[in-house]
Motif scaffolding. Structure first.
Motif, PDB file in Angstrom:
ATOM      1  N   TYR A 111       2.676 -18.218 -17.071  1.00  0.00           N
ATOM      2  CA  TYR A 111       3.689 -17.667 -17.972  1.00  0.00           C
ATOM      3  C   TYR A 111       4.967 -17.387 -17.184  1.00  0.00           C
ATOM      4  N   PRO A 112       5.585 -18.416 -16.624  1.00  0.00           N
ATOM      5  CA  PRO A 112       6.743 -18.190 -15.750  1.00  0.00           C
ATOM      6  C   PRO A 112       7.905 -17.482 -16.440  1.00  0.00           C
ATOM      7  N   GLU A 113       7.994 -17.621 -17.754  1.00  0.00           N
ATOM      8  CA  GLU A 113       9.089 -16.987 -18.487  1.00  0.00           C
ATOM      9  C   GLU A 113       8.954 -15.464 -18.546  1.00  0.00           C
ATOM     10  N   LEU A 114       7.781 -14.944 -18.209  1.00  0.00           N
ATOM     11  CA  LEU A 114       7.538 -13.505 -18.305  1.00  0.00           C
ATOM     12  C   LEU A 114       7.830 -12.753 -17.023  1.00  0.00           C
ATOM     13  N   VAL A 115       8.036 -13.447 -15.908  1.00  0.00           N
ATOM     14  CA  VAL A 115       8.180 -12.777 -14.621  1.00  0.00           C
ATOM     15  C   VAL A 115       9.467 -13.166 -13.923  1.00  0.00           C
ATOM     16  N   SER A 116      10.013 -12.223 -13.151  1.00  0.00           N
ATOM     17  CA  SER A 116      11.208 -12.500 -12.347  1.00  0.00           C
ATOM     18  C   SER A 116      10.896 -12.458 -10.859  1.00  0.00           C
ATOM     19  N   LYS A 117      10.004 -11.545 -10.462  1.00  0.00           N
ATOM     20  CA  LYS A 117       9.531 -11.434  -9.077  1.00  0.00           C
ATOM     21  C   LYS A 117       8.090 -10.934  -9.125  1.00  0.00           C
ATOM     22  N   ILE A 118       7.324 -11.284  -8.099  1.00  0.00           N
ATOM     23  CA  ILE A 118       5.963 -10.755  -8.011  1.00  0.00           C
ATOM     24  C   ILE A 118       5.669 -10.267  -6.594  1.00  0.00           C
ATOM     25  N   VAL A 119       4.823  -9.238  -6.516  1.00  0.00           N
ATOM     26  CA  VAL A 119       4.312  -8.734  -5.243  1.00  0.00           C
ATOM     27  C   VAL A 119       2.792  -8.743  -5.333  1.00  0.00           C
ATOM     28  N   LEU A 120       2.146  -9.344  -4.346  1.00  0.00           N
ATOM     29  CA  LEU A 120       0.694  -9.446  -4.325  1.00  0.00           C
ATOM     30  C   LEU A 120       0.160  -8.661  -3.126  1.00  0.00           C
ATOM     31  N   GLU A 121      -0.476  -7.529  -3.417  1.00  0.00           N
ATOM     32  CA  GLU A 121      -1.046  -6.666  -2.373  1.00  0.00           C
ATOM     33  C   GLU A 121      -2.495  -7.062  -2.115  1.00  0.00           C
ATOM     34  N   ASP A 122      -2.721  -7.676  -0.972  1.00  0.00           N
ATOM     35  CA  ASP A 122      -4.043  -8.064  -0.493  1.00  0.00           C
ATOM     36  C   ASP A 122      -4.932  -8.698  -1.572  1.00  0.00           C
ATOM     37  N   GLY A 216      -7.231  -7.568   9.154  1.00  0.00           N
ATOM     38  CA  GLY A 216      -8.570  -8.025   8.843  1.00  0.00           C
ATOM     39  C   GLY A 216      -9.677  -7.133   9.354  1.00  0.00           C
ATOM     40  N   PRO A 217      -9.632  -6.683  10.610  1.00  0.00           N
ATOM     41  CA  PRO A 217     -10.702  -5.818  11.118  1.00  0.00           C
ATOM     42  C   PRO A 217     -10.842  -4.504  10.358  1.00  0.00           C
ATOM     43  N   ARG A 218      -9.815  -4.122   9.603  1.00  0.00           N
ATOM     44  CA  ARG A 218      -9.874  -2.876   8.831  1.00  0.00           C
ATOM     45  C   ARG A 218     -10.096  -3.181   7.358  1.00  0.00           C
ATOM     46  N   ASP A 219     -10.792  -4.227   7.047  1.00  0.00           N
ATOM     47  CA  ASP A 219     -11.225  -4.676   5.720  1.00  0.00           C
ATOM     48  C   ASP A 219     -10.120  -5.283   4.870  1.00  0.00           C
ATOM     49  N   GLY A 220      -8.993  -5.657   5.500  1.00  0.00           N
ATOM     50  CA  GLY A 220      -8.008  -6.443   4.766  1.00  0.00           C
ATOM     51  C   GLY A 220      -8.609  -7.786   4.382  1.00  0.00           C
ATOM     52  N   MET A 221      -8.362  -8.241   3.160  1.00  0.00           N
ATOM     53  CA  MET A 221      -9.011  -9.452   2.663  1.00  0.00           C
ATOM     54  C   MET A 221      -8.179 -10.718   2.885  1.00  0.00           C
ATOM     55  N   LEU A 222      -6.862 -10.596   2.828  1.00  0.00           N
ATOM     56  CA  LEU A 222      -5.977 -11.757   2.968  1.00  0.00           C
ATOM     57  C   LEU A 222      -5.715 -12.010   4.455  1.00  0.00           C
ATOM     58  N   LYS A 223      -6.253 -13.095   4.967  1.00  0.00           N
ATOM     59  CA  LYS A 223      -6.154 -13.393   6.392  1.00  0.00           C
ATOM     60  C   LYS A 223      -4.861 -14.141   6.733  1.00  0.00           C
ATOM     61  N   GLN A 224      -4.500 -14.066   8.001  1.00  0.00           N
ATOM     62  CA  GLN A 224      -3.272 -14.696   8.473  1.00  0.00           C
ATOM     63  C   GLN A 224      -3.256 -16.189   8.195  1.00  0.00           C
ATOM     64  N   THR A 225      -4.390 -16.856   8.334  1.00  0.00           N
ATOM     65  CA  THR A 225      -4.436 -18.300   8.094  1.00  0.00           C
ATOM     66  C   THR A 225      -4.103 -18.644   6.652  1.00  0.00           C
ATOM     67  N   ASP A 244      -1.911  -1.028  10.650  1.00  0.00           N
ATOM     68  CA  ASP A 244      -2.673   0.222  10.500  1.00  0.00           C
ATOM     69  C   ASP A 244      -3.125   0.456   9.064  1.00  0.00           C
ATOM     70  N   ALA A 245      -3.548  -0.623   8.411  1.00  0.00           N
ATOM     71  CA  ALA A 245      -4.024  -0.527   7.026  1.00  0.00           C
ATOM     72  C   ALA A 245      -5.068  -1.600   6.791  1.00  0.00           C
ATOM     73  N   GLY A 246      -5.898  -1.358   5.774  1.00  0.00           N
ATOM     74  CA  GLY A 246      -6.882  -2.342   5.353  1.00  0.00           C
ATOM     75  C   GLY A 246      -6.612  -2.780   3.933  1.00  0.00           C
ATOM     76  N   HIS A 247      -7.663  -2.983   3.149  1.00  0.00           N
ATOM     77  CA  HIS A 247      -7.511  -3.530   1.805  1.00  0.00           C
ATOM     78  C   HIS A 247      -6.658  -2.641   0.906  1.00  0.00           C
ATOM     79  N   ASN A 248      -6.794  -1.342   1.021  1.00  0.00           N
ATOM     80  CA  ASN A 248      -5.982  -0.407   0.229  1.00  0.00           C
ATOM     81  C   ASN A 248      -4.683  -0.107   0.977  1.00  0.00           C
ATOM     82  N   ILE A 249      -3.833  -1.089   1.064  1.00  0.00           N
ATOM     83  CA  ILE A 249      -2.660  -1.008   1.936  1.00  0.00           C
ATOM     84  C   ILE A 249      -1.784   0.181   1.581  1.00  0.00           C
ATOM     85  N   ARG A 250      -1.451   0.322   0.292  1.00  0.00           N
ATOM     86  CA  ARG A 250      -0.517   1.385  -0.087  1.00  0.00           C
ATOM     87  C   ARG A 250      -1.097   2.774   0.161  1.00  0.00           C
TER      88      ARG A 250
END
Length: 267
Positions: A111-122, A216-225, A244-250
């Motif tokens: 639905y590209p017409e519905l969005v202007s910018k997106i932020v994807l947290e982990d 990643g070692p602190r349970d972050g799911m989105l890896k650098q690769t 200094d954050a894991g999956h719950n970044i915020r």
């Protein structure tokens, strides 16, 4: 937090509950949470951003005060689209965490017409994507149902104590809504969901997009690769690593997260 307007969108297959700041003169920002959270779990983020945006916090189906019905990832996307259309927010900036990040990516792709910018947290995107087997999905669903049952058997005080032990980096203000959300989540939340190939959506996203990822070692799911792969494929994407954050970044490095999001959204 300011007093929020609440409502439900009933144009789809299940009622979707939302909270809204009501500041119609400001740019629209829609927030999509992860599994077991609810819309109010964004409270600390909203307190920092609400002076700059007309913010809408959505309860995903089977979470918070939204309706209960089995749904797959496309249903979650359609639910979010229904809220944006119902409130006349298009095109909106949309931020999602974990499951919500995957939903936001699907929204921008379809639905590209519905969005202007997106932020994807982990977002929960592995470097070996593909459609999850039914056997694997069922195993996760059974574990989730056991988790829900254990939450129902505990007092609020016990859930809070468990949360503080599991998440020592979280701010005290993060816990009350988290306790509530664990009370509210329905056992159907994962029933129709399976991990799918996220690569199918990436080429279709044509708006400014930011990946926010952690350690990643602190349970972050989105890896650098995976981050590097997405940046190489789609010029609309940028990425911000939050240390200094894991999956719950915020919740684990709030100040760095808010700075990254504010810089990108222009808040």
């Amino acid at each position: 937090m300011d007093i929020w307007k609440e409502g439900k969108v009933t144009t789809g297959t299940v009622p979707i509950h939302f909270y809204q700041s009501g500041k119609a003169e400001k740019p629209a920002l829609v927030l999509a949470h992860g599994v077991t959270d609810n819309g109010l779990c964004w409270a600390r983020v909203v307190e920092k951003l609400q002076s700059s945006f007309n913010i809408v916090m959505v309860d995903a189906r089977n979470h918070g005060q939204s309706g209960r019905e089995i749904g797959d990832s496309s249903d979650l996307v359609n639910d979010l689209a229904s809220v944006i259309r119902y409130l006349g927010l298009e095109p909106a900036m949309v931020l999602g965490h974990s499951m919500g990040a995957g939903t936001v990516a699907g929204l921008a792709a379809n639905y590209p017409e519905l969005v202007s910018k997106i932020v994807l947290e982990d977002p929960p995107w592995s470097d070996n994507p593909g459609n999850e087997s039914e056997e694997s999905a069922n195993k996760r669903r059974q574990g989730f149902k056991q988790y829900i049952a254990s939450m129902q058997a505990m007092s609020d005080e016990d859930i809070l104590a468990m949360g503080r032990k599991q998440h020592p980096l979280w701010h005290a203000d993060d816990f009350p809504h988290w306790v509530q959300s664990n009370r509210q989540v329905g056992e159907l939340a994962l029933e129709g969901l399976k991990y799918s190939d996220w690569r199918l959506n990436i080429p279709k996203i044509k708006c400014p997009a930011m990946l926010v990822y952690a350690d990643g070692p602190r349970d972050g799911m989105l890896k650098q690769t995976v981050v590097e792969s997405i940046l190489a494929e789609n010029r609309y994407f940028e990425a911000r690593h939050i240390p200094d954050a894991g999956h719950n970044i915020r919740r684990e490095n709030f100040s760095a997260y808010i700075t990254a999001v504010s810089d990108f959204l222009g808040g």
